[in-house]
Design an enzyme around this catalytic site. Structure first.
Site, PDB file in Angstrom:
ATOM      1  CB  VAL A  66      -0.943  -0.012   1.362  1.00  0.00           C
ATOM      2  CG1 VAL A  66      -0.263   0.487   2.584  1.00  0.00           C
ATOM      3  CG2 VAL A  66      -2.002   0.848   0.759  1.00  0.00           C
ATOM      4  CE1 TYR A  67       3.346   1.564   4.677  1.00  0.00           C
ATOM      5  CE2 TYR A  67       5.524   0.710   4.279  1.00  0.00           C
ATOM      6  CZ  TYR A  67       4.422   0.978   4.779  1.00  0.00           C
ATOM      7  OH  TYR A  67       4.562   0.310   6.447  1.00  0.00           O
ATOM      8  CB  SER A  68       4.039   5.696  -2.687  1.00  0.00           C
ATOM      9  OG  SER A  68       4.294   6.511  -1.613  1.00  0.00           O
ATOM     10  CG  ASP A  69      -1.383   3.001  -6.174  1.00  0.00           C
ATOM     11  OD1 ASP A  69      -2.179   1.750  -5.721  1.00  0.00           O
ATOM     12  OD2 ASP A  69      -1.604   3.460  -7.285  1.00  0.00           O
TER      13      ASP A  69
END
Length: 326
Positions: free
Chosen positions: A60-63
């Site tokens: 999920v980090y920065s998509d």
């Protein structure tokens, strides 16, 4: 650099883990202070040069762009067999049904997408980012077991949950002969110590490695109380975690500053040294957006706090609301 076993496993990890939430495309993330690829790569390279072999990111980090940046940098700068690479699953990755959570469908889909972004055939540690209240834990743990048996992950870990939930997961895998969690990535620092009540004793008893996130309270433990940074001004998650208890936390921050000044060391040394001396901590997860952040963090490994200093740091603490589980 020092190296220790992760919990009861035979896996050697550096005493500090580099958290990679700091790397990614800001436009695709809630944090505007993250670094894009060009300034991220030298920091990852420097971490390797300092002996850090443990890297933690999440889908999920920065998509997903954090995984992409980290994967390319590690491929260019490191031998894969010498790296302990961790990522996480749970957060929403696409709209509509099955775009988030810990169902079998989500886990099986997201591990393949993470591996593709990371440019590797396997991750060393695959972690559930949060507890999924809408999926039976039996379904989640069997899916994680199958991920390991398929060779896509070497170990599995957990993050940010209540101790009763973690114990339930441990019971389920013992009952069914599935792969056991070997680590807990939880929220722990000098101004948030609620994990000492239940989670840390449980992890010590079960020989679970503890790799706490936010060990510096998003930087609040490293600077003067009135000093601000771009992150402190724009990071709404940080504000939601710490603003409500600011008056009490300030006393702890001032104690850490006083000890650092007396010793003639950066405040980061005191905050990390406190964590490193607490059982059963394995490797705090440090974030870095500057080279100095890494160098200062590694310097903390040489600091040994006295019992009197630890007592002084801990004395002003007051109970805090539980945060970080949602």
């Amino acid at each position: 650099m020092e190296y220790v076993k992760l919990g009861s496993t035979g896996l050697d990890v550096s005493r500090l883990c580099l958290g990679c939430m700091s790397f990614g495309v800001a436009e695709r993330w809630i944090h505007q202070w993250v670094l894009d690829e060009e300034p991220s790569r030298p920091i990852i390279k420097k971490a390797l040069e300092l002996g850090i072999n443990f890297f933690d990111t999440a889908n999920v980090y920065s998509d997903g762009t954090s995984e992409e940046i980290v994967g390319r940098a590690l491929k260019d700068y490191a031998n894969r067999d010498e790296i302990v690479l961790a990522t996480k699953v749970h957060g929403r990755m696409h709209e509509g049904p099955n775009g988030a959570g810990l169902s079998r469908k989500a886990i099986m889909s997201e591990i393949d997408k993470s591996l593709k972004r990371l440019g590797t055939d396997y991750v060393d540690l695959y972690q559930i980012h949060r507890w999924d209240y809408n999926t039976p834990i039996e379904e989640t743990m069997e899916a994680l077991h199958d991920v390991v048996k398929a060779g896509k992950a070497r170990y599995v870990g957990a993050s940010a949950m209540y101790a009763w939930q973690f114990q339930k997961a441990l019971h389920v895998v013992e009952k069914n002969g599935w792969t056991r969690f070997v680590s807990m990535q939880n929220h722990l620092n000098l101004i948030y110590r609620e994990e000492e009540r239940e989670m840390l004793p449980l992890c010590k008893e079960e020989k679970i490695g503890v790799i706490p996130y936010s060990p510096l309270a998003s930087g609040r433990l490293t600077r003067d109380w009135a000093e601000t940074t771009y992150r402190s001004e724009t990071d709404q998650i940080q504000k939601s975690k710490y603003d409500a208890t600011a008056d009490a936390d300030r006393l702890v921050v001032e104690r850490a500053a006083a000890i650092a000044e007396k010793r003639g060391v950066p405040r980061i040394h005191i905050a990390l040294a406190w964590l490193l001396q607490k059982e059963p901590i394995t490797a705090p997860i440090i974030g870095a957006t500057k080279m100095s952040h890494l160098e200062d963090a590694v310097g903390a490994l040489s600091i040994k706090l006295t019992p009197e200093e630890i007592a002084s740091l801990e004395e002003p603490y007051v109970p805090h609301p539980i945060i970080g589980f949602s």
